[in-house]
Scaffold this motif. Sequence first.
Motif, mmCIF file in Angstrom:
data_model
loop_
_atom_site.group_PDB
_atom_site.id
_atom_site.type_symbol
_atom_site.label_atom_id
_atom_site.label_comp_id
_atom_site.label_asym_id
_atom_site.label_seq_id
_atom_site.Cartn_x
_atom_site.Cartn_y
_atom_site.Cartn_z
ATOM 1 N N HIS A 39 6.047 -8.306 8.211
ATOM 2 C CA HIS A 39 5.522 -6.911 7.932
ATOM 3 C C HIS A 39 6.421 -6.032 7.731
ATOM 4 O O HIS A 39 7.412 -5.602 8.562
ATOM 5 C CB HIS A 39 4.484 -6.643 8.801
ATOM 6 N N PRO A 40 6.317 -5.075 6.565
ATOM 7 C CA PRO A 40 7.430 -4.289 6.359
ATOM 8 C C PRO A 40 7.638 -2.908 7.116
ATOM 9 O O PRO A 40 8.214 -2.204 7.400
ATOM 10 C CB PRO A 40 7.213 -3.680 4.845
ATOM 11 N N SER A 41 6.338 -2.770 7.886
ATOM 12 C CA SER A 41 6.255 -1.571 8.680
ATOM 13 C C SER A 41 6.354 -1.972 10.444
ATOM 14 O O SER A 41 7.337 -1.553 11.022
ATOM 15 C CB SER A 41 4.959 -0.995 8.788
ATOM 16 N N SER A 42 5.456 -3.018 10.677
ATOM 17 C CA SER A 42 5.586 -3.499 12.150
ATOM 18 C C SER A 42 6.962 -4.298 12.405
ATOM 19 O O SER A 42 7.161 -4.326 13.538
ATOM 20 C CB SER A 42 4.539 -4.095 12.592
ATOM 21 N N GLY A 43 7.406 -5.122 11.425
ATOM 22 C CA GLY A 43 8.330 -6.015 11.862
ATOM 23 C C GLY A 43 7.765 -7.317 12.459
ATOM 24 O O GLY A 43 8.720 -8.341 12.578
ATOM 25 N N ARG A 57 0.830 -1.233 -0.057
ATOM 26 C CA ARG A 57 0.022 0.033 0.151
ATOM 27 C C ARG A 57 0.841 1.327 0.183
ATOM 28 O O ARG A 57 0.312 2.352 -0.179
ATOM 29 C CB ARG A 57 -1.002 0.118 1.128
ATOM 30 N N THR A 58 2.119 0.995 0.330
ATOM 31 C CA THR A 58 3.074 2.245 0.096
ATOM 32 C C THR A 58 4.229 1.862 -0.770
ATOM 33 O O THR A 58 4.597 0.771 -0.957
ATOM 34 C CB THR A 58 3.527 2.653 1.437
ATOM 35 N N ARG A 59 4.884 2.882 -1.179
ATOM 36 C CA ARG A 59 6.170 2.528 -2.080
ATOM 37 C C ARG A 59 7.205 1.851 -1.072
ATOM 38 O O ARG A 59 8.013 1.206 -1.834
ATOM 39 C CB ARG A 59 6.753 3.984 -2.739
ATOM 40 N N GLU A 60 7.190 2.395 0.019
ATOM 41 C CA GLU A 60 8.463 1.891 0.912
ATOM 42 C C GLU A 60 7.987 0.338 1.111
ATOM 43 O O GLU A 60 9.180 -0.325 1.105
ATOM 44 C CB GLU A 60 8.149 2.498 2.251
ATOM 45 N N ALA A 61 6.935 -0.024 1.621
ATOM 46 C CA ALA A 61 6.429 -1.415 1.509
ATOM 47 C C ALA A 61 6.629 -2.088 -0.035
ATOM 48 O O ALA A 61 7.128 -3.118 0.269
ATOM 49 C CB ALA A 61 5.085 -1.323 1.874
ATOM 50 N N GLN A 62 6.381 -1.601 -0.749
ATOM 51 C CA GLN A 62 6.736 -2.136 -2.135
ATOM 52 C C GLN A 62 8.225 -2.623 -2.485
ATOM 53 O O GLN A 62 8.556 -3.668 -2.878
ATOM 54 C CB GLN A 62 6.124 -1.526 -3.234
#
Length: 226
Positions: A183-187, A9-14
């Motif tokens: 998970h790319p944000s929460s780890g 859902r975000t470029r960073e996650a992609q």
Amino acid sequence: TTGCLILARTREAQRTLAGDFQDRLGDVRRVYWALVSAKSTLASRGTIDAPLVTTHAGVTLKPGAGAKPAATDYEVISRASPDVVAPTAAGRIPAVLALVPRTGRKHQLRVHCAGALDAAIVGDYKYGYRDVSRTGGVADDWRRKLRDVDESTRRLGAGSSDGEVRGTGVPLHLHARCVEFTHPSSGERVRVVAPPPSHMSLACEALGLALAGGDDDGRLLDFNRR
């Protein structure tokens, strides 16, 4: 292919997830189920290590210059009993494979099944299923059962509860059963499991095949840790 799908859902996650899906898959682990036309002599489990090349016509097995490494672990989780489905003259039977890719190449599982295992995935008309269905690789009673299932699920239409949209011919019987990733944000470690679509579960039932249950998905994910 039905089943699990990861969307960023975000470029960073992609960027993070795209890196995890390169070459050796990084931190991502996946289990697929496939209904195949297999030789009765197919080993119960093993590893396919066969480089792949993408051409204008599709993906092929081709070692040497230009080929990208590709590896898939597999395990036979169910074979049809001859009392339910008679083997073909060539000794083929329907079987369900659990496939665990170690790399993330285009059409990897489909080509590895058809080209390396000589076990085309049912409904994969691009990679081998058309050949085995035309040359007796699929017995008449087996083909009839698959068509009966396809006709019954086709009548569900696009408004069915599992969202299937029926096309022409027997559909592809390849299912992304389970995916596990960080998970790319929460780890946090995430595992998602998807039930098989109706056309696959009904086909397996008609052919006397059992799908894996319990924590088989977790056990199969350990393939990637070797």
